[in-house]
Design an enzyme around this catalytic site. Structure first.
Site, PDB file in Angstrom:
ATOM      1  N   TYR A   8      13.197  -3.698 -45.016  1.00 38.81           N
ATOM      2  CA  TYR A   8      13.494  -2.678 -45.804  1.00 38.81           C
ATOM      3  C   TYR A   8      13.053  -1.246 -45.232  1.00 38.81           C
ATOM      4  O   TYR A   8      13.281  -0.374 -45.785  1.00 38.81           O
ATOM      5  CB  TYR A   8      12.369  -2.912 -46.868  1.00 38.81           C
ATOM      6  CG  TYR A   8      13.199  -3.344 -47.957  1.00 38.81           C
ATOM      7  CD1 TYR A   8      13.390  -4.913 -48.124  1.00 38.81           C
ATOM      8  CD2 TYR A   8      13.285  -2.912 -49.428  1.00 38.81           C
ATOM      9  CE1 TYR A   8      13.951  -5.642 -49.072  1.00 38.81           C
ATOM     10  CE2 TYR A   8      14.176  -3.623 -50.329  1.00 38.81           C
ATOM     11  CZ  TYR A   8      14.293  -4.911 -50.152  1.00 38.81           C
ATOM     12  OH  TYR A   8      15.098  -5.584 -51.077  1.00 38.81           O
TER      13      TYR A   8
ATOM     14  N   ASP B   9      11.657  -9.957 -52.294  1.00 36.02           N
ATOM     15  CA  ASP B   9      12.616  -9.483 -53.320  1.00 36.02           C
ATOM     16  C   ASP B   9      13.345 -10.565 -54.092  1.00 36.02           C
ATOM     17  O   ASP B   9      13.716 -10.834 -55.195  1.00 36.02           O
ATOM     18  CB  ASP B   9      13.436  -8.449 -52.519  1.00 36.02           C
ATOM     19  CG  ASP B   9      14.239  -7.653 -53.543  1.00 36.02           C
ATOM     20  OD1 ASP B   9      14.082  -7.730 -54.897  1.00 36.02           O
ATOM     21  OD2 ASP B   9      15.375  -6.988 -53.054  1.00 36.02           O
TER      22      ASP B   9
ATOM     23  N   ASP C 188      14.030 -21.242 -47.335  1.00 36.66           N
ATOM     24  CA  ASP C 188      15.174 -21.709 -47.866  1.00 36.66           C
ATOM     25  C   ASP C 188      14.650 -23.142 -48.583  1.00 36.66           C
ATOM     26  O   ASP C 188      15.161 -23.454 -49.707  1.00 36.66           O
ATOM     27  CB  ASP C 188      16.087 -22.305 -46.790  1.00 36.66           C
ATOM     28  CG  ASP C 188      15.644 -22.451 -45.373  1.00 36.66           C
ATOM     29  OD1 ASP C 188      14.406 -22.250 -45.166  1.00 36.66           O
ATOM     30  OD2 ASP C 188      16.345 -23.130 -44.523  1.00 36.66           O
TER      31      ASP C 188
ATOM     32  N   ASP D 225      13.275 -12.638 -57.662  1.00 35.47           N
ATOM     33  CA  ASP D 225      14.351 -12.776 -58.667  1.00 35.47           C
ATOM     34  C   ASP D 225      14.888 -13.970 -59.273  1.00 35.47           C
ATOM     35  O   ASP D 225      15.126 -14.518 -60.471  1.00 35.47           O
ATOM     36  CB  ASP D 225      15.616 -11.990 -58.255  1.00 35.47           C
ATOM     37  CG  ASP D 225      15.902 -10.744 -58.734  1.00 35.47           C
ATOM     38  OD1 ASP D 225      14.811  -9.731 -58.740  1.00 35.47           O
ATOM     39  OD2 ASP D 225      16.845 -10.200 -58.881  1.00 35.47           O
TER      40      ASP D 225
ATOM     41  N   LYS E 293      10.248 -17.567 -42.513  1.00 36.04           N
ATOM     42  CA  LYS E 293      11.294 -18.292 -41.571  1.00 36.04           C
ATOM     43  C   LYS E 293      10.901 -18.248 -40.018  1.00 36.04           C
ATOM     44  O   LYS E 293      11.571 -18.008 -39.248  1.00 36.04           O
ATOM     45  CB  LYS E 293      12.516 -17.542 -41.762  1.00 36.04           C
ATOM     46  CG  LYS E 293      13.917 -18.229 -41.290  1.00 36.04           C
ATOM     47  CD  LYS E 293      14.229 -19.144 -42.117  1.00 36.04           C
ATOM     48  CE  LYS E 293      15.343 -19.736 -41.516  1.00 36.04           C
ATOM     49  NZ  LYS E 293      15.710 -21.252 -42.344  1.00 36.04           N
TER      50      LYS E 293
END
Ligand code: NAI
Length: 331
Positions: free
Chosen positions: A123, A227, A203, A231, A170
């Site tokens: 970001y 983010d 994942d 959602d 990750k």
């Protein structure tokens, strides 16, 4: 009386802000508002996305209730949300996703709070065109930013009687950047032996969230995963119309719905104002107005339970204002 700053953004922003301010007034919230229009329309008329007076108001009042702002995709100005989070060092983005028994979904009893680092990672928006066919994007992870968000997640767990914090990463691929985030998580977790700590690859977390979301309690992660995953958690509880958030820093606090400006339904008076209303409840709680926040939450629960006045996104046919009036009637 406490004065707070309010930004009315784009799309459904003005409609849901009007509804929420009406409910806050009806509930007797001891608040006065300095209201500003921000975003694309403001830019076209007055040449600034956020007027100077709006920044000055937030700097005075320290508390901002903000509605969504449209951000151009692939071109144009930088996200105003990212700008605000950086400028005021609003490093902790907290997004609680809790099932409501009156909103039907295939996922009962979800109660997950996402702690998203809010100031760095991809970001930072640093991209470099290497040649016409190659672009590099910079991912930043620092000890300082990781330490404070992870510590906040554990402190919140302790204060709220939560059981477990999961670090989402990750680090199998991004061995240095996410590897640093994970190693700091492990260091901090060791100081909270009363809270279960685990880590999972992002994942896998997405798959587990739609298979067995009840296993998760608090999630903490770098900015971009936060983010996306938050959602996903909104989808588990009935959609973006129901997911509130706070953006907290040392000196400033901003409260906003997780959703965007929803241009597809803007101006139709059918947007669900609950996410912004619950963000306003988080703001009231932050200000110590616990009883007023509780009464508003209870009134929303009653309206949803009764079932006859829901907005279309959660299976009803009520308008934004009908829903707002129903909440006011139950306060
Ligand atoms: P979005 O969140 O605006 O909408 C996604 C879908 O959810 C749409 O179908 C929309 O109708 C629905 N939806 C969202 N909020 C709703 C509500 N309160 N009631 C009922 N339905 C609702 O995401 P989208 O379309 O990807 O983004 C639109 C714009 O918003 C973009 O310019 C984006 O950059 C911006 N955005 C701004 C944010 C902010 O200001 N904090 C956050 C996310 C996106």
């Amino acid at each position: 009386m406490r004065t707070i700053t309010v930004f009315k953004g784009d799309g459904i922003g003005p409609e849901i802000t009007d509804a929420v301010l009406k409910i806050l007034d009806a509930a007797g919230a001891p608040l006065e508002y300095e209201i500003f229009r921000v975003g694309a329309a403001e830019y076209e008329e007055h040449g600034a996305l956020i007027p100077e007076a709006a920044f000055a108001s937030f700097e005075r009042n320290k508390i901002l209730l903000k509605s969504p702002i449209t951000t151009p995709i692939g071109k144009g100005f930088r996200s105003l949300n990212v700008t605000l989070r950086e400028k005021y060092d609003l490093y902790a983005n907290i997004r609680p996703a809790k099932s409501n028994s009156a909103v039907a979904t295939p996922f009962p009893n979800v109660d997950i709070v996402t702690f998203r680092e809010n100031t760095e990672d991809l970001y930072v928006g640093v991209e470099q065109q290497i040649d016409p066919d190659t672009v590099h994007a910079t991912k930043i992870i620092t000890r300082k930013a990781s330490t404070r968000i992870i510590t906040d997640a554990f402190e919140y767990a302790r204060a709220q009687g939560r059981k477990k914090v999961t670090c989402v990463h990750k680090a199998n691929i991004l061995k240095q950047s996410d590897g640093l985030f994970l190693s700091i998580f492990q260091e901090i977790a060791a100081r909270y032996p009363d809270i279960e700590a685990e880590d999972k690859i992002v994942d896998n977390v997405c798959m587990q969230l739609v298979m067995r979301p009840q296993q998760f309690d608090i999630l903490v992660m770098p900015n971009l995963y936060g983010d996306i995953v938050s959602d996903l958690t909104s989808g588990l509880i009935g959609g973006l119309g129901l997911l509130p958030s706070s953006n907290l820093g040392k000196d400033y606090a901003m409260f906003e719905a997780v959703h965007g400006s929803a241009p597809d339904i803007a101006g139709k008076n059918i947007a669900n104002p609950t996410a912004l209303l619950w963000s306003a409840c988080m703001m009231l709680e932050h200000l110590g107005e616990l009883e007023i926040a509780r009464r508003i939450r209870q009134a929303v629960d009653k309206v949803l339970e009764e079932g006859s006045c829901k907005t279309p996104d959660i299976g009803g046919s009520a308008t934004t204002m009908e829903y707002c009036e129903a909440i006011i009637a139950r306060l």
